[in-house]
Scaffold this active site. Structure first.
Site, short mmCIF file in Angstrom:
data_model
loop_
_atom_site.label_atom_id
_atom_site.label_comp_id
_atom_site.label_asym_id
_atom_site.label_seq_id
_atom_site.Cartn_x
_atom_site.Cartn_y
_atom_site.Cartn_z
N ASP A 1 0.95 -1.12 0.01
CA ASP A 1 0.11 0.06 0.11
C ASP A 1 0.94 1.28 0.01
O ASP A 1 2.02 1.21 0.25
CB ASP A 1 -0.97 -0.07 1.39
CG ASP A 1 -1.68 1.16 1.42
OD1 ASP A 1 -2.49 1.67 0.34
OD2 ASP A 1 -1.50 1.74 2.55
N ASP B 1 -0.07 5.03 0.94
CA ASP B 1 -0.49 6.03 2.03
C ASP B 1 -0.60 5.25 3.37
O ASP B 1 -1.16 4.35 3.52
CB ASP B 1 -1.80 6.79 1.62
CG ASP B 1 -1.62 7.52 0.30
OD1 ASP B 1 -0.75 8.56 0.29
OD2 ASP B 1 -2.54 7.27 -0.66
N ASP C 1 -1.66 -0.79 5.92
CA ASP C 1 -1.73 -0.02 7.35
C ASP C 1 -3.29 -0.11 7.72
O ASP C 1 -3.41 0.13 8.94
CB ASP C 1 -1.52 1.40 7.20
CG ASP C 1 -2.17 2.35 6.45
OD1 ASP C 1 -2.34 3.21 6.86
OD2 ASP C 1 -2.58 1.96 5.48
#
Length: 201
Positions: free
Chosen positions: A16, A18, A176
């Site tokens: 991922d 961001d 995240d």
């Protein structure tokens, strides 16, 4: 930050963007707050609710926020305003060093890919700013899958595996937020949870 890598041999690695490779989530939150203020939300955006939507495509986030607060928002307008504010502030972002270092290390010997909820202009802008664009020739965004099939659906992760030429079950994903973790697991991939809110923002 200590990354907990599951045992086993992996053939490809998916990241991922961001909050995983680049500490952009505080910038995204600030951009969302400003865009929603301009577009008529009329109240503060709850930060915990915002983080629960990590990785979800931008326009869908705007729709979900409107529904959450019972407000009619022009999702396309919110998306346009929010992304412009975010790109203007991108220079404030910092690399999440342990993840970026791991990505550089495995990229020497294995295929790597980005799977992000950001649209192409935002994703490629962030990668270029962070000087990670050459590291990741494969970047999968919601524009690459049918509408509504971004995270937490598995489609983007499965597409990244195909582009890397790696079976999904041999991919390790770094994420995240829960939508991305759920999408990766639905694709049959193992995951590393990157605690993006645990380090200094």
């Amino acid at each position: 930050m200590k990354l907990v890598i599951p045992p086993g041999e992996f053939a490809g690695y998916v990241f991922d963007l961001d909050g995983t490779l680049i500490d952009t989530m505080p910038l995204h939150f600030a951009a969302w707050c400003e865009a929603l203020r301009r577009c008529g939300l009329g109240r503060d955006l709850d930060e915990d609710y915002f983080y629960s939507l990590g990785g979800v495509p931008t326009r869908l986030v705007a729709e979900k926020i409107g529904a959450h607060y019972g407000v009619t928002l022009d999702a396309a307008q919110v998306e346009q305003v929010k992304e412009a504010i975010y790109l203007d502030r991108l220079g404030e972002a910092k690399l999440i060093r342990p993840v970026a270092d791991f990505a550089r290390r495995v990229a020497r010997t294995h295929p790597v890919a980005i799977v992000t909820g950001g649209m192409p202009n935002v994703a490629h802008g962030a990668l270029a700013y962070a000087r990670l664009d050459r590291l990741f020739p494969i970047v999968v965004t919601p524009a690459d899958v049918p509408a509504g099939r971004g995270k937490p659906a598995p489609d983007m992760f499965l597409l990244a595996a195909r582009r890397m030429g790696v079976p999904p079950e041999r991919c390790l994903v770094f994420e995240d937020a829960e939508p991305g973790l759920a999408g990766a697991r639905a694709a049959g991939m193992q995951v590393v949870h990157v605690p993006s809110r645990a380090h200094p923002q």
